[in-house]
Design an enzyme around this catalytic site. Structure first.
Site, PDB file in Angstrom:
ATOM      1  N   TRP A 140       3.382   1.100  -6.096  1.00 35.86           N
ATOM      2  CA  TRP A 140       3.625   0.660  -4.711  1.00 35.86           C
ATOM      3  C   TRP A 140       4.863   1.363  -4.172  1.00 35.86           C
ATOM      4  CZ3 TRP A 140      -0.345  -1.481  -2.641  1.00 35.86           C
ATOM      5  CH2 TRP A 140      -0.272  -2.054  -1.364  1.00 35.86           C
ATOM      6  N   GLU A 199       5.606   0.509   4.729  1.00 28.17           N
ATOM      7  CA  GLU A 199       5.481   0.862   3.308  1.00 28.17           C
ATOM      8  C   GLU A 199       5.073   2.318   3.094  1.00 28.17           C
ATOM      9  OE1 GLU A 199       4.410  -3.309   1.309  1.00 28.17           O
ATOM     10  OE2 GLU A 199       2.648  -2.343   2.172  1.00 28.17           O
ATOM     11  N   GLU A 200       5.490   3.200   4.000  1.00 30.87           N
ATOM     12  CA  GLU A 200       5.049   4.582   3.932  1.00 30.87           C
ATOM     13  C   GLU A 200       6.194   5.591   3.822  1.00 30.87           C
ATOM     14  OE1 GLU A 200       1.037   3.971   6.693  1.00 30.87           O
ATOM     15  OE2 GLU A 200       2.875   4.772   7.583  1.00 30.87           O
ATOM     16  N   GLU A 423      -5.832  -7.750  11.345  1.00 32.19           N
ATOM     17  CA  GLU A 423      -4.649  -6.901  11.438  1.00 32.19           C
ATOM     18  C   GLU A 423      -4.743  -5.968  12.646  1.00 32.19           C
ATOM     19  OE1 GLU A 423      -2.419  -4.551   8.021  1.00 32.19           O
ATOM     20  OE2 GLU A 423      -4.208  -3.441   8.660  1.00 32.19           O
TER      21      GLU A 423
END
Length: 578
Positions: A140, A199-200, A423
């Site tokens: 992750w 999260e990139e 989303e």
């Protein structure tokens, strides 16, 4: 011609009234559905919490394409900030049990060893956990340093309320240890690289920096209230450093660059979300903290919204003063790159927050930076201050209200009758996409609606803050004073874990050679450490870099470094540690 203009104005008013009525109806019907959707995703008794432990927030019950059946520290904190705010402000006092369960769950989560470390070795930066409170051990984007800051602000808001209710013992014995763990982590790690909230991108992120700054300011206030003064100096110093670093994200093209890395334009919902999550009505339209109604935040919002007008089919043909569907960032390709409910609602919330402040202070200020934004609603408006008794004030605020309602109306148009919110919604036809029943989508709905109703969150201490680093353009606070230049110091320095680089020097802005208050540099582009400071123009400035590791302090070797600042503009100094 006058008759035609009058007719156009009446038609515009009629259209706005019709939209307002539509949004009123949507708010009335969707509010209870959004609250139910949010609570359904909280364990143990939420109908869609999928067996989650008590107090654990499931990001979404979706377990396949995509699999969001985890609990994120960030998302959970955002959700409980909503519940805590609503409880403490008297909007909904039925959720005490959920709040108590959340606190108990975070006592456990903080102590879970995970791939980011233990509680003392970086584990608080772990972004997500399994819903049974065990560590997620798969690959992750680690670490994500916004979680501890967001969790602490929710818990501090709750702590302040409990203190007002004379429940100090619970705050001291249960909440304070959690808060202290999180804020010590923030103070010690804020200048290390982090993955952004999407999260990139692994760099430094505006959203993270902004909420970290808020968290330490709130933490200092609570520490003083509880007599926990040992942390005040450290947290105050790092809050000042964060506020200084926050200014470096400003792009003179008129918007906030979301991340220091990533190779994208920097136009990103990250920045709008930061503004609403650090809203403090007491600070007015302060630009230093990027308050929602500041000229920098309004200019940024306009740039961000316009970035999506030409790339989504559902925005085709819309005028520039009409709301549009917005997504994370224009270069987005995740799930095809679509609008998100929470990002579209964030725009409405920033505008509603702005209206709260303008109505409170009975005036608004149009600067050269915010002028293009206000010209959406009155093409003839000019730079100046307009009081609430003026026609211009009423024209502008009415236009902003209609604009804000338009973003809610966009969401309403793509909400099914069940009220369920995924989303994303399709950029082509508005159909729902990606994870179903996203908890953050419901939270964003509730905070937008509360802002529309004029609900004002508790102040966190943004009012009256100052910094030796400031935005190079903009009004309403936070602008550069005359006679200064923006100087960026870059130094190539290799360090060990836990060691940081500072700078001090011969002028006030560099702390007059005081090593105890030296300014910390950011390691976002390690091994290059950087800081931007406003220094006196046309001045010879001497300075040195310092290494600090725990209580150990090492000065750079002699002689002093020297620069001669220019008469204006900006300047970059590149150095190597010696």
């Amino acid at each position: 011609m006058l008759l035609f203009s009058t007719l156009c104005a009446l038609l515009a008013v009629g259209k706005a009234w019709g939209q307002s009525s539509t949004v009123d109806a949507y708010v009335a019907s969707q509010s209870p559905l959004a609250k139910a959707g949010l609570l359904a995703n909280i364990g143990p008794s939420g109908s869609k919490s999928m067996g989650a432990k008590s107090g654990i927030v499931v990001a979404s019950p979706s377990s396949v394409n995509p699999d969001y059946l985890y609990t994120w520290t960030r998302d959970s904190a955002v959700v409980f900030q909503v519940l805590v705010d609503q409880f403490t402000l008297g909007v909904d006092t039925s959720t005490r049990g959920e709040i108590d369960n959340y606190v108990a769950s975070q006592v456990i989560i903080q102590q879970v060893s995970n791939p980011s470390g233990t509680i003392t070795t970086g584990g608080l930066g772990e972004p997500k956990f399994n819903i049974d409170e065990t560590a997620f051990t798969g690959a992750w984007g680690r670490p994500q340093r916004d979680g501890p800051a967001l969790r602490s602000t929710a818990l501090i808001t709750w702590a302040n309320f409990l203190i007002s209710e004379s429940n100090t013992s619970y705050v001291t014995n249960t909440l304070w240890p959690l808060i202290q763990n999180d804020l010590n982590y923030v103070a010690q790690n804020w200048n290390q690289s982090t993955f952004d909230l999407w999260e990139e991108v692994d760099s430094s992120s505006f959203f993270t920096t902004a909420i970290q700054h808020r968290s330490l300011r709130q933490g200092v206030q609570l520490a003083n209230a509880l007599g926990q003064t040992s942390v005040v100096s450290s947290w105050s110093t790092q809050a000042g450093n964060l506020l200084c670093f926050l200014q470096s994200y400003w792009n003179t093209a008129g918007y906030i660059t979301a991340n220091t890395g990533g190779g994208r334009s920097g136009k990103d919902a990250n920045t709008v979300l930061a503004s609403i999550h650090t809203f403090d009505a007491a600070a007015g339209c302060d630009a230093l903290t990027f308050q929602p109604c500041s000229d920098v935040a309004l200019s940024n919002l306009l740039t961000y919204v316009n970035a999506f007008r030409s790339i989504y089919s559902i925005n085709s043909g819309l005028a520039n003063n009409v709301a549009a569907a917005t997504g994370r960032y224009p270069e987005d390709s995740y799930m095809g790159g679509n609008p998100w409910y929470l990002t579209t609602l964030a725009v409405s919330e920033q505008l509603y927050d702005s209206l709260i402040v303008w109505n409170q202070q009975k005036s608004l200020n149009v600067t050269s930076l915010s002028l293009p934004f206000f010209q959406l609603f009155d093409a003839s408006v000019t730079v100046g201050t307009y009081t609430s008794t003026s026609t211009t004030f009423n024209t502008l605020t009415s236009g902003v209200k209609t604009f804000a309602d338009g973003f809610v109306a966009t969401v309403a148009e793509h909400t099914p009758s069940s009220g369920s919110l995924s989303e994303q919604y399709s950029k082509s036809d508005g159909s729902q996409l990606s994870a179903a029943d996203l908890t953050w989508s419901y939270a964003a709905t509730l905070t937008s609606f509360d802002a529309r109703a004029g609900v004002i969150p508790a102040s966190w201490g943004a009012k009256g803050l100052t910094s030796s680093c400031s935005i190079s353009t903009g009004g309403g606070g936070g602008g550069s004073s005359s006679g200064t230049v923006s100087v960026t110091f870059n130094v190539d320095a290799t360090t060990v874990f836990g060691e940081n680089i500072y700078i001090c020097g011969s002028v006030d802005a560099l702390q007059n050679w005081d090593p105890d208050t030296a300014l910390i540099l950011s390691a976002a582009n390690y091994p290059i450490w950087s800081i931007t400071v406003n220094l006196p123009a046309n001045t010879q400035v001497q300075y040195k870099y310092i290494r600090k590791f725990g209580s150990s302090l090492t000065w750079e070797s002699d002689p002093n470094d020297v620069i001669n600042t220019p008469s204006g503009g900006s300047f970059i100094e590149n150095d190597t540690w010696r």
